[in-house]
Scaffold this active site. Structure first.
Site, short mmCIF file in Angstrom:
data_model
loop_
_atom_site.label_atom_id
_atom_site.label_comp_id
_atom_site.label_asym_id
_atom_site.label_seq_id
_atom_site.Cartn_x
_atom_site.Cartn_y
_atom_site.Cartn_z
N SER A 124 0.84 -1.20 0.00
CA SER A 124 0.00 0.00 0.00
C SER A 124 0.87 1.25 0.00
CB SER A 124 -0.85 -0.01 1.26
OG SER A 124 -1.43 1.26 1.48
N TYR A 148 -1.80 -1.09 11.17
CA TYR A 148 -2.07 -1.60 9.82
C TYR A 148 -0.91 -1.23 8.89
CZ TYR A 148 -3.54 -1.03 5.00
OH TYR A 148 -3.56 -1.03 3.63
N LYS A 152 2.17 -3.54 6.75
CA LYS A 152 2.57 -3.48 5.33
C LYS A 152 4.08 -3.24 5.20
CE LYS A 152 -1.51 -4.09 3.43
NZ LYS A 152 -1.86 -5.31 2.69
N1 UFG Z 1 -12.51 11.25 3.41
C1 UFG Z 1 -13.57 12.08 3.73
N2 UFG Z 1 -14.69 11.52 4.28
C2 UFG Z 1 -14.81 10.19 4.50
C3 UFG Z 1 -13.72 9.34 4.17
C4 UFG Z 1 -12.58 9.91 3.62
O1 UFG Z 1 -13.50 13.30 3.55
O2 UFG Z 1 -15.86 9.74 5.00
C5 UFG Z 1 -11.32 11.83 2.76
C6 UFG Z 1 -10.03 11.62 3.53
O3 UFG Z 1 -9.84 12.63 4.49
C7 UFG Z 1 -9.01 11.61 2.40
C8 UFG Z 1 -9.76 11.02 1.22
O4 UFG Z 1 -11.13 11.19 1.53
O5 UFG Z 1 -8.65 12.92 2.06
C9 UFG Z 1 -9.49 9.54 1.01
O6 UFG Z 1 -9.72 8.82 2.22
P1 UFG Z 1 -9.83 7.22 2.26
O7 UFG Z 1 -10.13 6.81 3.67
O8 UFG Z 1 -10.74 6.73 1.20
O9 UFG Z 1 -8.37 6.76 1.83
P2 UFG Z 1 -6.95 7.08 2.50
O10 UFG Z 1 -6.17 7.81 1.46
O11 UFG Z 1 -7.07 7.68 3.83
O12 UFG Z 1 -6.40 5.60 2.75
C10 UFG Z 1 -6.29 4.68 1.71
C11 UFG Z 1 -6.53 3.26 2.23
C12 UFG Z 1 -5.48 2.86 3.20
C13 UFG Z 1 -4.17 3.03 2.57
C14 UFG Z 1 -3.99 4.41 2.04
C15 UFG Z 1 -2.72 4.46 1.27
O13 UFG Z 1 -7.78 3.18 2.89
O14 UFG Z 1 -5.64 1.50 3.49
O15 UFG Z 1 -5.05 4.76 1.16
O16 UFG Z 1 -2.38 5.69 0.86
F1 UFG Z 1 -3.22 2.77 3.48
#
Ligand code: UFG
Length: 337
Positions: A124, A148, A152
């Site tokens: 990841s 988590y 990785k």
């Molecule tokens: N976000 C929101 N509201 C939500 C969920 C997310 O505004 O309800 C925003 C977050 O703040 C972020 C973006 O949307 O800016 C993406 O968030 P995600 O949770 O979809 O994804 P992340 O980038 O935080 O994390 C993902 C995977 C992880 C991994 C990571 C690697 O979920 O497992 O990418 O970069 F580790």
């Protein structure tokens, strides 16, 4: 010769299975359904028209793993099976270290005993931690901010050490950015247990009426519109990346690492607006405080995958949001009736 796909009933594993079968590979799925549904197997049969060998159980069970290797002619493993919820990993670190790390060691031991030394691993972009500046390249230092993420980082290290010690191994660590979208049939897609942590399943559940509104976590980041920027990649592009990485893995030895991202950042508001426009639905949202552990911007430099594997992401953000919505609207409760 078959490819063993651990976690093959999961979101990325199921889409990768479709692409493996489409490129002439024989696939054996191993899954314990801890975060997936047996219905995926029927859906895969409908999509591919093929019967897929399946074993239900855990990678922690070595005698069971051994039986799979003895009963089949396996040439390589694509290893997806792992827990992946960041928040849960903070609350239950031992559960994550046990399943992800001990499970991977168990798998590697059984592979070595059976002289199968080719593995493609589901890593990841989380391994880039919080300090590297995007676009992220594979040579940057790795770190993590939660259990988590540490699993990785550690699993990559374990695989690299194994390949260093025994030159017959070929290990490929694939660092995924933000997979969204679904197979164009709408038959398989992302079906998280409980309230989604990730943005796309949250948006689609708002759109289908299961959740009231989206919370956008922060609009005061140093980004063009203040919301977080991520590298969204269509899960089918990601699946195709696995097929090419497997080909490269089988033809080489040693350790390999590739980013699988589209190489382009989109903000949360870009994603919401594109979803609304392409699907003709409204996503109510409110701006909330930043989520702990989030960074402003994360996107890939994917040149290495392009140059070595011949892989680039083909699908657009519009394709991704349309396919995510087709899956959710056809399956409002995921794989549950
Ligand atoms: N976000 C929101 N509201 C939500 C969920 C997310 O505004 O309800 C925003 C977050 O703040 C972020 C973006 O949307 O800016 C993406 O968030 P995600 O949770 O979809 O994804 P992340 O980038 O935080 O994390 C993902 C995977 C992880 C991994 C990571 C690697 O979920 O497992 O990418 O970069 F580790």
């Amino acid at each position: 010769m078959a490819i063993l796909v651990t976690g093959g009933a999961g979101y990325i594993g199921s889409h990768t299975t479709v692409e493996l079968l489409a490129t002439g590979h024989e696939v054996i799925i191993l899954d314990d359904f801890s975060n997936s549904s047996p219905k995926v197997l029927d859906r895969l049969k409908t999509i591919t028209g093929k019967n897929i060998a399946f074993y239900e159980g855990s990678i922690l069970n070595k005698p069971f793993l051994n039986k799979i290797f003895k009963e089949n002619n396996i040439e390589a493993v694509i290893h997806f099976a792992a827990f992946k919820a960041v928040g849960e990993s903070v609350k239950e670190p031992l559960k994550y270290y046990h399943n992800n790390i001990v499970g991977t060691i168990s798998l590697l031991e059984v592979m070595a005993e059976n002289k199968v030394k080719n593995i493609v691993f589901s890593s990841s972009a989380t391994v880039y931690g919080v300090n590297n500046i995007s676009p992220l390249t594979e040579d940057m230092p790795t770190s993590a901010t939660n259990p988590y993420g540490y699993t990785k980082v550690m699993m990559e290290q374990i695989l690299n050490d194994v390949a260093f010690a025994d030159k017959e191994w070929s290990v490929t660590n694939l660092r995924y950015f933000n997979p969204i979208g679904a197979h164009e049939s709408g038959l398989i897609g992302e079906a998280p247990n409980g309230v989604p942590n990730n943005i796309m399943p949250y948006i689609t559940q708002v759109a289908v009426g299961k959740l009231q509104e989206l919370s956008i976590f922060g609009d005061d980041y140093d980004t063009p519109d203040g919301t977080g920027v991520r590298d969204y990649i269509h899960v089918i592009d990601l699946a195709k990346g696995h097929v090419l990485a497997l080909k490269d893995n089988l033809a080489t030895t040693g350790s390999h690492v590739y980013n699988l991202g589209a190489g382009q950042g989109y903000s949360v508001l870009d994603l919401v607006k594109t979803f609304e426009k392409e699907n003709n639905v409204t996503i109510p949202y409110t701006i909330k405080p930043r989520r702990a552990g989030d960074i402003a911007t994360c996107y890939a430099n994917s040149n290495k995958a392009k140059e070595v594997l011949g892989w680039t992401a083909q699908k657009t953000l519009a394709d991704m949001v349309r396919d995510s919505w087709r899956w959710q609207s056809q399956n409002p409760n995921g794989y549950e009736e």
